[in-house]
Design a protein around this motif. Structure first.
Motif, PDB file in Angstrom:
ATOM      1  N   SER A  96      74.363   6.337  38.985  1.00  0.00           N
ATOM      2  CA  SER A  96      73.996   7.758  38.233  1.00  0.00           C
ATOM      3  C   SER A  96      74.015   9.004  39.126  1.00  0.00           C
ATOM      4  O   SER A  96      73.394   9.146  39.879  1.00  0.00           O
ATOM      5  CB  SER A  96      72.483   7.494  37.412  1.00  0.00           C
ATOM      6  OG  SER A  96      72.443   8.698  36.646  1.00  0.00           O
ATOM      7  N   SER A  97      74.799   9.914  38.559  1.00  0.00           N
ATOM      8  CA  SER A  97      74.987  11.185  39.218  1.00  0.00           C
ATOM      9  C   SER A  97      75.905  11.258  40.525  1.00  0.00           C
ATOM     10  O   SER A  97      75.983  12.116  41.157  1.00  0.00           O
ATOM     11  CB  SER A  97      73.721  11.944  39.579  1.00  0.00           C
ATOM     12  OG  SER A  97      73.038  12.035  38.448  1.00  0.00           O
ATOM     13  N   THR A 121      68.381  17.764  30.162  1.00  0.00           N
ATOM     14  CA  THR A 121      68.590  16.476  29.258  1.00  0.00           C
ATOM     15  C   THR A 121      67.766  16.458  28.157  1.00  0.00           C
ATOM     16  O   THR A 121      66.418  16.365  28.286  1.00  0.00           O
ATOM     17  CB  THR A 121      68.520  15.254  29.934  1.00  0.00           C
ATOM     18  OG1 THR A 121      69.237  15.285  31.218  1.00  0.00           O
ATOM     19  CG2 THR A 121      69.254  14.096  29.161  1.00  0.00           C
ATOM     20  N   TYR A 147      79.909  17.707  41.961  1.00  0.00           N
ATOM     21  CA  TYR A 147      79.247  18.629  40.838  1.00  0.00           C
ATOM     22  C   TYR A 147      79.900  18.532  39.493  1.00  0.00           C
ATOM     23  O   TYR A 147      81.046  18.531  39.382  1.00  0.00           O
ATOM     24  CB  TYR A 147      78.898  19.982  41.085  1.00  0.00           C
ATOM     25  CG  TYR A 147      78.510  20.992  39.925  1.00  0.00           C
ATOM     26  CD1 TYR A 147      77.199  20.874  39.675  1.00  0.00           C
ATOM     27  CD2 TYR A 147      79.538  21.760  39.359  1.00  0.00           C
ATOM     28  CE1 TYR A 147      76.878  21.651  38.617  1.00  0.00           C
ATOM     29  CE2 TYR A 147      78.964  22.407  38.267  1.00  0.00           C
ATOM     30  CZ  TYR A 147      77.654  22.682  38.082  1.00  0.00           C
ATOM     31  OH  TYR A 147      77.203  23.239  36.813  1.00  0.00           O
ATOM     32  N   ALA A 203      70.334  14.042  44.717  1.00  0.00           N
ATOM     33  CA  ALA A 203      70.863  13.874  43.450  1.00  0.00           C
ATOM     34  C   ALA A 203      70.179  14.410  42.370  1.00  0.00           C
ATOM     35  O   ALA A 203      68.953  14.230  42.255  1.00  0.00           O
ATOM     36  CB  ALA A 203      70.767  12.235  43.033  1.00  0.00           C
ATOM     37  N   ALA A 234      75.546  15.645  43.386  1.00  0.00           N
ATOM     38  CA  ALA A 234      75.233  14.832  44.561  1.00  0.00           C
ATOM     39  C   ALA A 234      75.613  15.394  45.896  1.00  0.00           C
ATOM     40  O   ALA A 234      76.804  15.753  45.903  1.00  0.00           O
ATOM     41  CB  ALA A 234      76.127  13.348  44.027  1.00  0.00           C
ATOM     42  N   HIS A 240      74.316  19.394  33.965  1.00  0.00           N
ATOM     43  CA  HIS A 240      74.684  19.498  35.335  1.00  0.00           C
ATOM     44  C   HIS A 240      74.254  18.046  35.999  1.00  0.00           C
ATOM     45  O   HIS A 240      73.324  17.481  35.784  1.00  0.00           O
ATOM     46  CB  HIS A 240      73.930  20.595  35.902  1.00  0.00           C
ATOM     47  CG  HIS A 240      73.871  21.926  35.313  1.00  0.00           C
ATOM     48  ND1 HIS A 240      75.247  22.697  35.594  1.00  0.00           N
ATOM     49  CD2 HIS A 240      72.973  22.576  34.638  1.00  0.00           C
ATOM     50  CE1 HIS A 240      74.659  23.731  34.931  1.00  0.00           C
ATOM     51  NE2 HIS A 240      73.561  23.493  34.293  1.00  0.00           N
ATOM     52  N   THR A 241      75.223  17.634  36.791  1.00  0.00           N
ATOM     53  CA  THR A 241      74.950  16.418  37.690  1.00  0.00           C
ATOM     54  C   THR A 241      75.377  17.090  39.185  1.00  0.00           C
ATOM     55  O   THR A 241      76.260  17.700  39.034  1.00  0.00           O
ATOM     56  CB  THR A 241      75.728  15.214  37.334  1.00  0.00           C
ATOM     57  OG1 THR A 241      77.186  15.513  37.451  1.00  0.00           O
ATOM     58  CG2 THR A 241      75.348  14.838  36.249  1.00  0.00           C
ATOM     59  N   ARG A 287      69.984  16.407  38.358  1.00  0.00           N
ATOM     60  CA  ARG A 287      70.330  16.325  36.881  1.00  0.00           C
ATOM     61  C   ARG A 287      69.852  17.414  36.210  1.00  0.00           C
ATOM     62  O   ARG A 287      68.434  17.567  36.372  1.00  0.00           O
ATOM     63  CB  ARG A 287      69.959  14.815  36.367  1.00  0.00           C
ATOM     64  CG  ARG A 287      70.631  13.629  36.937  1.00  0.00           C
ATOM     65  CD  ARG A 287      69.773  12.429  37.233  1.00  0.00           C
ATOM     66  NE  ARG A 287      69.910  11.416  38.137  1.00  0.00           N
ATOM     67  CZ  ARG A 287      69.612  10.617  38.551  1.00  0.00           C
ATOM     68  NH1 ARG A 287      68.420  10.021  38.069  1.00  0.00           N
ATOM     69  NH2 ARG A 287      70.065   9.536  39.440  1.00  0.00           N
ATOM     70  N   TYR A 307      76.081   9.682  34.108  1.00  0.00           N
ATOM     71  CA  TYR A 307      74.632   9.775  33.810  1.00  0.00           C
ATOM     72  C   TYR A 307      74.568   8.179  33.298  1.00  0.00           C
ATOM     73  O   TYR A 307      74.781   7.767  32.243  1.00  0.00           O
ATOM     74  CB  TYR A 307      74.253  10.729  32.869  1.00  0.00           C
ATOM     75  CG  TYR A 307      72.622  10.809  32.761  1.00  0.00           C
ATOM     76  CD1 TYR A 307      71.741  10.798  33.706  1.00  0.00           C
ATOM     77  CD2 TYR A 307      72.042  10.634  31.279  1.00  0.00           C
ATOM     78  CE1 TYR A 307      70.438  10.653  33.541  1.00  0.00           C
ATOM     79  CE2 TYR A 307      70.928  10.330  31.428  1.00  0.00           C
ATOM     80  CZ  TYR A 307      69.973  10.447  32.250  1.00  0.00           C
ATOM     81  OH  TYR A 307      68.476  10.427  32.025  1.00  0.00           O
ATOM     82  N   GLU A 309      84.522  19.629  36.770  1.00  0.00           N
ATOM     83  CA  GLU A 309      83.899  18.616  37.649  1.00  0.00           C
ATOM     84  C   GLU A 309      84.684  19.249  39.153  1.00  0.00           C
ATOM     85  O   GLU A 309      85.967  19.661  38.934  1.00  0.00           O
ATOM     86  CB  GLU A 309      84.454  17.245  37.454  1.00  0.00           C
ATOM     87  CG  GLU A 309      83.709  16.849  36.039  1.00  0.00           C
ATOM     88  CD  GLU A 309      84.543  15.507  35.580  1.00  0.00           C
ATOM     89  OE1 GLU A 309      83.779  14.726  34.737  1.00  0.00           O
ATOM     90  OE2 GLU A 309      85.502  15.019  36.140  1.00  0.00           O
ATOM     91  N   ASN A 337      79.381  14.107  36.379  1.00  0.00           N
ATOM     92  CA  ASN A 337      79.086  14.132  34.781  1.00  0.00           C
ATOM     93  C   ASN A 337      78.977  12.508  34.715  1.00  0.00           C
ATOM     94  O   ASN A 337      79.267  12.086  33.248  1.00  0.00           O
ATOM     95  CB  ASN A 337      80.304  14.661  34.169  1.00  0.00           C
ATOM     96  CG  ASN A 337      80.169  16.177  34.100  1.00  0.00           C
ATOM     97  OD1 ASN A 337      79.254  16.634  34.116  1.00  0.00           O
ATOM     98  ND2 ASN A 337      81.442  16.835  34.120  1.00  0.00           N
TER      99      ASN A 337
END
Length: 790
Positions: free
Chosen positions: A80-81, A713, A656, A708, A684, A681-682, A710, A87, A639, A85
C-alpha cells in the motif's frame, strides 16, 4: 522484550562463526545488494509483452526482491502506497483484500484490480492475501488492463513473479523474531541438475499473538499463524521447447477481528468488546503448467492453472457483548484457467500479440446466520411489539413472545462461472514519422454465471401471539402458539458480453525521453449477494407469522385486530434483489518517462481521467453488507515517481499520487461526495545507502528508511467519517558478512495511531440507527531476521 534481546545477542555471537561457511559463494551473493540503475537492467517480461522498463508506455512500478526484504513486505497489503495511488487497507483477515488504484476498487465480491502469479490469474480476491515466498519481482500496472487481461482489471493489475531455478541456485535459510511474539522461518533450495532440468523447493512458517486485546474475553484479537510450501521444476526439452511445473500450498489460521465501536457523532472510540467466536482459517493451493515453444517468427505460450480454496469464517456480527447474531461463512472453490498466446518476435515495425483465454470456477458458499437470545428479543420480539404499541384505538392489547432459543438460518449457495475470451493487440513502430508508434487492441469477453440457492431453517420458528382482553371482557390473556417453517429456494443466471478496446500513441524523442497517450476500457464482472438472503428470510418470516396468526385467531376476536394484510404480502423479487450488474470504466491518460544525468535520475509522470459507470458500491442493507450498482463517478489525478542516485551506493526514490474521485450521481443521494476508500494523496519516500566495510568482521552495512503517507480517506458514501492524512516511518538496518545477513527492522516507528478501516452495521438495540466500528492500524512493530545463503 527479554526474548528479543536474548535472541539478538545469540545472533550477533553466532554471526562471525557462520560467516566463514562459504566465502566464495558469499562474494558472489553480496553483489546483489549493490545499487544498480533499474532502468538499465529491468525487463517487463510476460507472454504478452517484453520490453525494457524505461520503454514501457504506461504507468507501472516495479518492486524487486531486495526492496521487499528491506521494507519487510510480506504480502500484498504491505504494498500500500509504495506505488502512486495504490491503496490496500490492512484490516480484517486474509479473506479481505480490498485493493484500490486511482479511486477504483472493491471491498467485497468481484475485485477491480487483477492479480497474476507467474502469469496465472487469481480469480477470487479471497485468495489474494498470501505470504510471499521466493519472489523475484512485482509489477504494479495502473489503469485498465482489460484488453490483454480481461475481467476485473479495470483499475489495474499486479503481476508477481517467482524465482526461476535456472537463474537462482543455492540454499537460503531465514529466521526471525519480533515483538508481539512474532516468529518467522523460511527455507528454500534451488538446484540446476544440468542444462536441461532445474528445480526448487521451499517452505515457510509465521505466527504472532495479535496486536490488540478484547476486553470481553481477555485475550488478544487478531493472532495469526501461517504455514506453506512451494515446489517448482523447469525442463528445457530443447532450445525451442520449455516446460515449467509449479505447485504451492498455504494454510492460514487467524483468531478474531480487532473491531471496536466508534461513535462518529462524539468522536469516541470504545475498547474491543465482543463475546462470540470470531476466526478465519483457509487452505489455499495453486498449481500451474507453463509450456513455451519458440518459433522463428513467434513465441507460443500455454499456461494452465488450477486453484483450490477452502476456508471457514466465524464472526460475531454485532461486535458487542450482547448475544445478538453470529455469522459463519464457508467457501469451497475449484478454479481452472487456460490461456494460449502467440507473440511476434521479428524486428519488423509491426509487432503483435494474440490469444484465447478460458476459465471455469465452481464456488460453494455455506453462510448460516444464527440469531441468538438478544437478537430475537431486540430485532424480532421488541420490533413487532413496537408496531402493535403504535397502533391507536385497539380494544385489546397485542404482544409477541418468542419461544425459540435461537433462529438458525442456514444457506447453501452454488455459483458456477464460465468464461471465454479472444484478444489481439498490434503495435506499429515508426508510424507516419520515425519514433512514433501506435497501438490498437481489442478483446471480446463472454461470461456465464449461475446461482443455485437454498436458504432454510432446520426447525420451525416458534412464538406465542398474545391477546390481552380489556377488563370489560374479563381481562384474561389468550395465547396463540405460532410455528413457522422457512425456506427460500431458486436459481438464476447471467450472461454478459464485453468489448474492451485500447488505443495508444507513443513518441520517443531519443533514448532518454518519451511520452504517450492512451484510451482504454475496463470492466468488473457482476454477480450475486449472498448476504441478502438473511433479509429475504426475515421478510418471509414476518409474512408467514402474520398469516399464521390470522389463521389461528378465533373468529370472534378478529374484528378486534388491526388490518395486518399489508404485512402478509411477500412480494420480494429474489433474483433482482441479490444480483448486481457489471461495472464499466473509460480511462484517459497522458504520461511519459525520462532518464537524465547519465541515468542516475529517472522520472515517470502521468495524468488521468476515469469515467466509471454502474459503480458497484458496498452498502449496509439490513443484516449484512451487500453490493449494488448505485454510482456514476469521475476520478481524475496525477502521478509522479522520481529515482535518484546522486552518488554511488545511495538511492533515493519518491512516489506521489493525487486522486480526486467523486460521485457524479448516486442513488443514495450522495452526489458530489468523495468516493470512499480513495485517499486524496499517497506518498512514498525511500532512501537506501550501502556502506562498504570490507573488514574481517563485516563486509557491508545497508541502511533503508521509508516514509509512507496517505491523504484524507472517507469511509462512507455520505462522507461523515474520515481518516485525515497520516504518515508511517519504517526502517531496516542490515549487516552482512560473507553469506550471512543480520537485519534489524521496524514498522510504524513513531507509533502513529490511525484508522485502518471503518464500517457500520445494524444496531440491534435501536434499529433506526447503525452502529459504527473501526479498526486501528498496527502499532509499532520491530524485530530482527537472520539469513544464511550457501
Amino acid at each position: 522484550m527479554k526474548k528479543l534481546l536474548l535472541l539478538l545477542l545469540i545472533a550477533t555471537e553466532v554471526l562471525p562463526v557462520l560467516a566463514r561457511i562459504d566465502k566464495e559463494q558469499s562474494d558472489r551473493d553480496s553483489t546483489i545488494y549493490k545499487n544498480v540503475n533499474l532502468n538499465e537492467i529491468e525487463v517487463i517480461s510476460s507472454p504478452k509483452s517484453e520490453t525494457r522498463f524505461f520503454e514501457f508506455p504506461g504507468s507501472i512500478s516495479i518492486i524487486g526482491e531486495k526492496k521487499l526484504e528491506r521494507q519487510h513486505i510480506m504480502s500484498l497489503k504491505g504494498l500500500s502506497s509504495i506505488a502512486p495511488n495504490l491503496y490496500i487497507p490492512d484490516y480484517g483477515s486474509k479473506l479481505i483484500s480490498s485493493i484500490y488504484i486511482r479511486g477504483i476498487g472493491s471491498r467485497i465480491n468481484s475485485p477491480a484490480v487483477g492479480l497474476n502469479v507467474d502469469n496465472v490469474p487469481y480469480l477470487d480476491k479471497s485468495s489474494f492475501d498470501f505470504d510471499f515466498m521466493d519472489i523475484e519481482k512485482i509489477e504494479i500496472l495502473r489503469g485498465p488492463q482489460g484488453t490483454l487481461y480481461g475481467r476485473n482489471t479495470m483499475a489495474g493489475l499486479i503481476n508477481i513473479y517467482t524465482k526461476s531455478p535456472f537463474d537462482y541456485q543455492g540454499t537460503k535459510i531465514k529466521a526471525g523474531y519480533g515483538n508481539h511474539n512474532t516468529w518467522n522461518a523460511a527455507l528454500s533450495h534451488s538446484h540446476k541438475i544440468n542444462e536441461y532440468v532445474a528445480f526448487s523447493v521451499s517452505g515457510k512458517y509465521r505466527k504472532n499473538d495479535g496486536y490488540f486485546k478484547n476486553i470481553a474475553t481477555g485475550k488478544n484479537s487478531g493472532s495469526t499463524e501461517v504455514a506453506g510450501g512451494r515446489a517448482q521444476i523447469y525442463i528445457k526439452i530443447n532450445p525451442r521447447l520449455k516446460i515449467n511445473l509449479t505447485s504451492d500450498f498455504e494454510y492460514n489460521d487467524q483468531d478474531g477481528y480487532p473491531y471496536q465501536m466508534f461513535d462518529k457523532k462524539k468522536d469516541i472510540r470504545y475498547p474491543i468488546n465482543y463475546n462470540d467466536r470470531s476466526s478465519y482459517d483457509r487452505k489455499l493451493s495453486t498449481s500451474s503448467i507453463l509450456l513455451q515453444y519458440i518459433h522463428d517468427r513467434y513465441i507460443m505460450n500455454s499456461i494452465t492453472g488450477y486453484q483450490f480454496l477452502k476456508d471457514n469464517m466465524h464472526m460475531d456480527q454485532d461486535f458487542t457483548p450482547l448475544s445478538v447474531f453470529t455469522l459463519q461463512q464457508k467457501q469451497k472453490q475449484d478454479a481452472i484457467t487456460q490461456e494460449i498466446t502467440f507473440k511476434s518476435t521479428t524486428d519488423k515495425n509491426l509487432q503483435w500479440v494474440a490469444g484465447v483465454f478460458g476459465f471455469y470456477s465452481h464456488l460453494r458458499t455455506d453462510g448460516p446466520v444464527n440469531f441468538k437470545e438478544d437478537g430475537l428479543k431486540y430485532m424480532i420480539e421488541d420490533n413487532v411489539n413496537s408496531i402493535f404499541e403504535n397502533i391507536n384505538g385497539l380494544p385489546v392489547q397485542l404482544g409477541l413472545k418468542v419461544q425459540s432459543p435461537n433462529l438458525y438460518i442456514n444457506g447453501i449457495y452454488k455459483t458456477p462461472t464460465f468464461g471465454l475470451a479472444v484478444f489481439k493487440q498490434m503495435t506499429y513502430n515508426n508510424l507516419f514519422i520515425k519514433n512514433l508508434s501506435g497501438t490498437i487492441g481489442l478483446r471480446l469477453d463472454y461470461e456465464h454465471t449461475k446461482i443455485n440457492h437454498h436458504t432454510f431453517i432446520d426447525e420451525p420458528f416458534i412464538s406465542d401471539f398474545n391477546i390481552i382482553l380489556p377488563p370489560s371482557m374479563g381481562g384474561r390473556a389468550i395465547s396463540i402458539p405460532v410455528s413457522v417453517p422457512l425456506s427460500v429456494d431458486g436459481k438464476d443466471k447471467m450472461n454478459t458480453w464485453e468489448l474492451l478496446p485500447k488505443f495508444e500513441l507513443k513518441y520517443k524523442f531519443n533514448s532518454r525521453y518519451f511520452i504517450y497517450a492512451s484510451v482504454a476500457r475496463g470492466y468488473r464482472s457482476g454477480g450475486y449477494n449472498f448476504q441478502m438472503f438473511s433479509n429475504i428470510v426475515q421478510e418471509q418470516l414476518r409474512s408467514k407469522m402474520i398469516t399464521e396468526i390470522l389463521n389461528k385467531v378465533p373468529q370472534r376476536f378478529k374484528p378486534m385486530l388491526p388490518d395486518l394484510s399489508h404485512l402478509t404480502n411477500n412480494q420480494t423479487d429474489v433474483n433482482n434483489s441479490i444480483r448486481y450488474k457489471p461495472e464499466h470504466s473509460w480511462n484517459y491518460e497522458i504520461g511519459g518517462r525520462a532518464d537524465l544525468w547519465d541515468r542516475r535520475l529517472g522520472i515517470d509522470f502521468s495524468v488521468f481521467y476515469i469515467d466509471c459507470r454502474n459503480q458497484q458500491i458496498s452498502i449496509i442493507d439490513g443484516f449484512g453488507r451487500t453490493t449494488k450498482n448505485s454510482g456514476h463517478s469521475a476520478s481524475k489525478g496525477s502521478e509522479v515517481s522520481v529515482r535518484l542516485s546522486p552518488v554511488n551506493n545511495l538511492q533515493l526514490t519518491a512516489a506521489y499520487g493525487y486522486t480526486h474521485a467523486t460521485f457524479i450521481s448516486n442513488e443514495d443521494g450522495n452526489k458530489g461526495n468523495y468516493v470512499p476508500f480513495a485517499p486524496k494523496h499517497t506518498l512514498a519516500l525511500t532512501g537506501n545507502y550501502t556502506i562498504e566495510i570490507k573488514k574481517s568482521w563485516l563486509d557491508y552495512i545497508f541502511i533503508n528508511a521509508e516514509y509512507a503517507g496517505r491523504g484524507k480517506t472517507f469511509w462512507t458514501e455520505s462522507n461523515d467519517v474520515a481518516q485525515n492524512f497520516y504518515g508511517l516511518l519504517n526502517g531496516d538496518l542490515t549487516f552482512q558478512k560473507n553469506n550471512i545477513d543480520l537485519s534489524i527492522w521496524g514498522k510504524n516507528l513513531l507509533n502513529k495511531r490511525y484508522q485502518a478501516f471503518y464500517f457500520e452495521t445494524m444496531n440491534a438495540e435501536n434499529l433506526k440507527e447503525n452502529n459504527g466500528f473501526m479498526q486501528l492500524g498496527r502499532p509499532i512493530t520491530f524485530g530482527f531476521d537472520v539469513t544464511l545463503r550457501f
